[in-house]
Motif scaffolding. Sequence first.
Motif, mmCIF file in Angstrom:
data_model
loop_
_atom_site.group_PDB
_atom_site.id
_atom_site.type_symbol
_atom_site.label_atom_id
_atom_site.label_comp_id
_atom_site.label_asym_id
_atom_site.label_seq_id
_atom_site.Cartn_x
_atom_site.Cartn_y
_atom_site.Cartn_z
ATOM 1 N N GLN A 47 17.264 65.458 1.537
ATOM 2 C CA GLN A 47 16.594 66.513 0.789
ATOM 3 C C GLN A 47 15.649 67.236 1.731
ATOM 4 N N ALA A 48 15.951 68.510 1.980
ATOM 5 C CA ALA A 48 15.165 69.327 2.896
ATOM 6 C C ALA A 48 14.346 70.328 2.097
ATOM 7 N N GLU A 49 13.093 70.498 2.494
ATOM 8 C CA GLU A 49 12.208 71.435 1.810
ATOM 9 C C GLU A 49 11.552 72.355 2.825
ATOM 10 N N ALA A 50 11.413 73.613 2.425
ATOM 11 C CA ALA A 50 10.735 74.600 3.257
ATOM 12 C C ALA A 50 10.120 75.645 2.347
ATOM 13 N N GLN A 51 9.072 76.267 2.832
ATOM 14 C CA GLN A 51 8.567 77.423 2.107
ATOM 15 C C GLN A 51 9.672 78.473 2.172
ATOM 16 N N SER A 52 9.656 79.419 1.307
ATOM 17 C CA SER A 52 10.762 80.382 1.229
ATOM 18 C C SER A 52 10.780 81.400 2.363
ATOM 19 N N GLN A 53 10.166 81.076 3.478
ATOM 20 C CA GLN A 53 10.191 81.955 4.638
ATOM 21 C C GLN A 53 11.529 81.800 5.344
ATOM 22 N N PRO A 54 12.165 82.889 5.728
ATOM 23 C CA PRO A 54 13.512 82.808 6.308
ATOM 24 C C PRO A 54 13.634 81.860 7.498
ATOM 25 N N GLY A 55 12.662 81.838 8.387
ATOM 26 C CA GLY A 55 12.765 80.969 9.560
ATOM 27 C C GLY A 55 12.783 79.502 9.205
ATOM 28 N N ASP A 56 11.893 79.073 8.300
ATOM 29 C CA ASP A 56 11.844 77.667 7.893
ATOM 30 C C ASP A 56 13.097 77.275 7.136
ATOM 31 N N LYS A 57 13.551 78.151 6.265
ATOM 32 C CA LYS A 57 14.760 77.887 5.487
ATOM 33 C C LYS A 57 15.956 77.691 6.421
ATOM 34 N N ALA A 58 16.091 78.553 7.408
ATOM 35 C CA ALA A 58 17.205 78.466 8.356
ATOM 36 C C ALA A 58 17.160 77.164 9.148
ATOM 37 N N VAL A 59 15.966 76.722 9.529
ATOM 38 C CA VAL A 59 15.843 75.488 10.312
ATOM 39 C C VAL A 59 16.322 74.282 9.507
ATOM 40 N N VAL A 60 15.853 74.146 8.263
ATOM 41 C CA VAL A 60 16.273 72.974 7.490
ATOM 42 C C VAL A 60 17.766 73.045 7.168
ATOM 43 N N GLN A 61 18.299 74.240 6.985
ATOM 44 C CA GLN A 61 19.743 74.375 6.772
ATOM 45 C C GLN A 61 20.518 73.891 7.994
ATOM 46 N N LYS A 62 20.044 74.209 9.178
ATOM 47 C CA LYS A 62 20.711 73.767 10.408
ATOM 48 C C LYS A 62 20.679 72.247 10.538
ATOM 49 N N ILE A 63 19.548 71.634 10.211
ATOM 50 C CA ILE A 63 19.435 70.179 10.303
ATOM 51 C C ILE A 63 20.395 69.508 9.325
ATOM 52 N N VAL A 64 20.391 69.957 8.081
ATOM 53 C CA VAL A 64 21.284 69.369 7.073
ATOM 54 C C VAL A 64 22.737 69.607 7.460
ATOM 55 N N ASN A 65 23.047 70.789 7.950
ATOM 56 C CA ASN A 65 24.415 71.069 8.375
ATOM 57 C C ASN A 65 24.845 70.150 9.513
ATOM 58 N N ASP A 66 23.935 69.867 10.443
ATOM 59 C CA ASP A 66 24.280 68.957 11.529
ATOM 60 C C ASP A 66 24.574 67.547 10.994
ATOM 61 N N MET A 67 23.810 67.098 10.022
ATOM 62 C CA MET A 67 24.084 65.790 9.420
ATOM 63 C C MET A 67 25.436 65.798 8.706
ATOM 64 N N TYR A 68 25.749 66.880 8.047
ATOM 65 C CA TYR A 68 27.050 67.012 7.389
ATOM 66 C C TYR A 68 28.182 66.884 8.424
ATOM 67 N N VAL A 69 28.044 67.612 9.517
ATOM 68 C CA VAL A 69 29.075 67.584 10.570
ATOM 69 C C VAL A 69 29.190 66.172 11.178
ATOM 70 N N GLN A 70 28.052 65.506 11.392
ATOM 71 C CA GLN A 70 28.066 64.173 11.997
ATOM 72 C C GLN A 70 28.735 63.127 11.106
ATOM 73 N N THR A 71 28.826 63.408 9.809
ATOM 74 C CA THR A 71 29.426 62.447 8.888
ATOM 75 C C THR A 71 30.860 62.834 8.489
ATOM 76 N N ALA A 72 31.397 63.821 9.156
ATOM 77 C CA ALA A 72 32.766 64.286 8.823
ATOM 78 C C ALA A 72 33.803 63.310 9.331
#
Length: 143
Positions: A118-143
């Motif tokens: 569960q990733a949380e960020a203020q609705s600022q585009p930069g923070d949102k993009a960072v947590v999306q990248k981290i979660v996406n990397d975990m998704y890829v690592q578990t493929a």
Amino acid sequence: MFAPSDEVREMRLDGVPITFVTPRSWGCLSATVDIRATAWRCIDEQAGAGRPQVDIIVRQCAAACTAAERAEVDGELTVAPAYTVRDPATGIAERTADGKYTLTLNRVFSTSWVLVVQAEAQSQPGDKAVVQKIVNDMYVQTA
């Protein structure tokens, strides 16, 4: 995904059977949950109040992970997710409320592991993009 030019660090956390990447300014601390599972919280250590964070819970199931085991891990989350099923092994939920963006991933991998992030960020585009990248990397690592 992180770009090759991004400054990242690999996170190898005790009890987490994958390695994932975060920006270099991030660090992780072990956490406690009420169920038999491993938990960590990762944060941007250089950001101030309202900094982005990623909570990770992993659990090894005795056999193939069941829907009940996945739901039990979800019960440890601070925000209850309404998942969109991406495939039989993956549920993803996104929500923006009160200026906070939350992205949740529930994924079974290697048949007997459940990963909830569960990733949380203020609705600022930069923070949102960072947590999306981290979660996406975990998704890829578990493929």
